[in-house]
Design an enzyme around this catalytic site. Sequence first.
Site: not given
Length: 294
Positions: A51, A114
């Site tokens: 992010y 992730h």
Amino acid sequence: MINMENVKLSNGLVMPRVGLGVWKVPINATAKMVATAIENNYALIDTAKQYGNERGVGQGIKDGLAATGKSRQDLFLTTKVFNGDQGDYDRVRQAVNQQLQNLQTDYVDLLLLHWPVFNRYNTSWRALEDIYRDGQAKAIGVCNFNVEHLTNLLDHATIKPMINQIEFNPRIHQPDTVAFCQGQHIQLEAWSPLGNGQLLDNPVINRIAKDKGKSPAQVVLRWEIQQGFIVIPKSTHVTRMQENADIFDFTLDADEMEEIAMLDEEKHTIWYDKYKWSGNPDGVDDYIACDGTF
Ligand code: A2P
């Protein structure tokens, strides 16, 4: 009976049921958003190296704790291992050390892989196991793993993942993955629990919301937590943050649960096998897709 406000993970760690997601939040807006969430009693914050806003999260935690007098132990912080770092034990460990520095903390409460990067996730998992043993993460888990990925991981793992964070909302249910995780006592967590906000004008959800005197977002989140999920809705607006956490004073009955379930389209927001992870503003220029291509 499900404990609605908290969840006990398989290692005994207690995790809040509702948290704040910060996917797509620009780094310069993140600190304020996270501090505001802490001031509004959010304990769970969910970020990722991908992010590009971990430094903002670290600053927001510092500011939020200073404003409220709370301590780090009052929070539950999640971050994730970046695809480009996967597949090399030392690289994962170094990357996580740097992530902890960016987050201004000695440990995260939850560290997740992730994505199930082909041929790499078992090596990455070995690093996560040692990170857990060394106390840099109080719990470890995965994201976006399906039954095949989980079966393969469990064949190699010495520690079972405590969480699988998957895309889950009334439009996408992933029933095989959900059933497998429930059978293995792997806690499920929903990303994009509001379907990126696109679900909120649906007439069925709006009718039920009106009947209950709640908002469409609250109905959707309630539908998810009643199935045992942890949810991490993202909002940059303080009134919406408050609204999204205020979901413990009503119940959806079996008919309402079923009606919302009928909205299923089994449609992913991201087709992750093809999705290239790149352009991280934290200066990361490696990228890799989950099928192992660069
Ligand atoms: P905003 O950040 O402007 O509040 P998801 O978490 O499923 O990805 O959904 C996030 C999207 O839903 C964001 O666009 C967010 O917009 C919007 N959103 C979050 N909470 C609410 C809410 N309570 N009501 C309406 N929209 C919301």
